[in-house]
Design a protein around this motif. Sequence first.
Motif, mmCIF file in Angstrom:
data_model
loop_
_atom_site.group_PDB
_atom_site.id
_atom_site.type_symbol
_atom_site.label_atom_id
_atom_site.label_comp_id
_atom_site.label_asym_id
_atom_site.label_seq_id
_atom_site.Cartn_x
_atom_site.Cartn_y
_atom_site.Cartn_z
ATOM 1 N N TRP A 1 -62.218 -33.044 38.521
ATOM 2 C CA TRP A 1 -63.584 -32.886 37.998
ATOM 3 C C TRP A 1 -63.607 -31.975 36.779
ATOM 4 O O TRP A 1 -64.432 -32.150 35.892
ATOM 5 N N ARG A 2 -62.663 -31.030 36.691
ATOM 6 C CA ARG A 2 -62.571 -30.203 35.482
ATOM 7 C C ARG A 2 -62.137 -31.077 34.295
ATOM 8 O O ARG A 2 -62.619 -30.911 33.177
ATOM 9 N N VAL A 3 -61.221 -32.002 34.548
ATOM 10 C CA VAL A 3 -60.783 -32.937 33.497
ATOM 11 C C VAL A 3 -61.960 -33.785 33.019
ATOM 12 O O VAL A 3 -62.172 -33.968 31.818
ATOM 13 N N MET A 4 -62.751 -34.278 33.975
ATOM 14 C CA MET A 4 -63.867 -35.162 33.620
ATOM 15 C C MET A 4 -64.981 -34.422 32.884
ATOM 16 O O MET A 4 -65.763 -35.035 32.152
ATOM 17 N N GLN A 5 -65.034 -33.101 33.045
ATOM 18 C CA GLN A 5 -66.082 -32.317 32.368
ATOM 19 C C GLN A 5 -65.742 -32.028 30.910
ATOM 20 O O GLN A 5 -66.585 -31.548 30.167
ATOM 21 N N ASP A 6 -64.497 -32.294 30.497
ATOM 22 C CA ASP A 6 -64.081 -31.900 29.142
ATOM 23 C C ASP A 6 -63.742 -33.120 28.284
ATOM 24 O O ASP A 6 -62.596 -33.559 28.222
ATOM 25 N N ALA A 7 -64.751 -33.638 27.612
ATOM 26 C CA ALA A 7 -64.569 -34.836 26.787
ATOM 27 C C ALA A 7 -63.666 -34.556 25.592
ATOM 28 O O ALA A 7 -62.896 -35.428 25.162
ATOM 29 N N GLU A 8 -63.744 -33.344 25.047
ATOM 30 C CA GLU A 8 -62.915 -32.990 23.874
ATOM 31 C C GLU A 8 -61.431 -33.111 24.226
ATOM 32 O O GLU A 8 -60.633 -33.665 23.464
ATOM 33 N N TYR A 9 -61.063 -32.601 25.392
ATOM 34 C CA TYR A 9 -59.662 -32.680 25.848
ATOM 35 C C TYR A 9 -59.240 -34.140 26.014
ATOM 36 O O TYR A 9 -58.184 -34.548 25.515
ATOM 37 N N ARG A 10 -60.070 -34.928 26.678
ATOM 38 C CA ARG A 10 -59.697 -36.326 26.921
ATOM 39 C C ARG A 10 -59.574 -37.094 25.604
ATOM 40 O O ARG A 10 -58.635 -37.876 25.421
#
Length: 455
Positions: free
Chosen positions: A405-414
Amino acid sequence: MSQQLDPTTKVLDKPIAQWVEEFPKLQELIDLQPSTWFNPNVQPAAQALPDVGLTREDIDDAAARLKRFAPLFMELFPETKKTEGILESPLVAVPDQQAAIGERYGSHMPGQLWAKLDSELPISGSIKARGGIYEVLKHAEDLAIEAGLLSLDDDYRILASERMHKFFSGYKVAVGSTGNLGLSIGIMSAALGFDASVHMSADARQWKKDKLREHGVHVYEYESDYSVAVASGRKEAESDPTAYFVDDENSSTLFLGYAVAARRLAGQLKTMDITVDSEHPLFVYLPCGVGGGPGGVAFGLKTEFGDNVHCIFAEPTHAPCMYLGVLTGAHNAVCVQDFGIDNLTAADGLAVGRASGFVGHAMQHLLDGFYTIDDDELYRLIALLDHTSNIDIEPSSSAGFAGPWRVMQDAEYRDRMGLTDERMCNATHIAWATGGSMVPREEMRSYIEKGMALL
């Protein structure tokens, strides 16, 4: 609460206010807020792996050594017979846990969530059965070969003989630990005949100390944290030529023992028909204390899957030592206490104030990111896992479950990593559950009850 520090207080000759200005995420760590940081300095695996100073061949060597010892494991620990003496843990899908956490966080997570149950590793019931046991085995093999009592072609069951037990009893093994590393090293050392000492920090659970004493291990208790326990163990060994100190902060041997896990995981994924490639990324969430265990596993994963695996470390809000070290680039030159963070957490295995400099430097360009999680959430995640999947783990082990969920919260990273919506739908997420099967039932029940009350 973190201590209220004067912003003019200096750390490494620089005021804390200046540190925060240079690294804004640091304020979240100081405030003990759950925080996420995706590493802008991550590099392609081919470019960054040479920085580790170890190779795929070193992992091959470690895997071969563990294979040589398999007959001995079956002799000393009958529970390993069902895996022919190979110490390995299950990989299980946890779709109900995925749904429950998604409901809790108010967002659906694309892809599949799995749990790697190192909580069920034989002998010591935690990830430390990988590195800790491996280092004891390598030391025993080195001593026996040097004394002319063993050759690589021998049946290693001879190491369980009375003659070898007597030989090893002339040598000492020492380690400093918050708990699980001490368990793995103490139990294995004692089984071979070594005179074993474990220096335990204030965070260590009483049952872990009791179990070590049952195995005839000397347990030294400290009212201070992990760093003091390690320093005391190191000091004891330095003054005795027969003593060997397992250095959790700097050991490449421990690191390689953990790295073998990645090869085994690759085999499990293949068995489950799970593809890992650029269109089917793999995310692995690793609870982190001093860094040796997650660092070694992440190194192994990068040698197996290269840029198709994304390794993310999870730490308690009160003990974010690796996040702090890599974020600032100061590594083990700083500790969380320098910034008023108290290093007091229910996640005893992660209660480390100063990260391994070896792991921080080696892995800083191979790790996608870091996040912190508070103790109450660890208990909630334990309770959810028990309720949804009938799997029980200890507090430090549940840190990985929040990761997707931390991954999904960070669009810039993805976006930066090319992790499109389609790729995320094909993703496999693995929360590495690092320990728990040896926790006494009453204690485990109290963890679950606490988590349910918090939910």
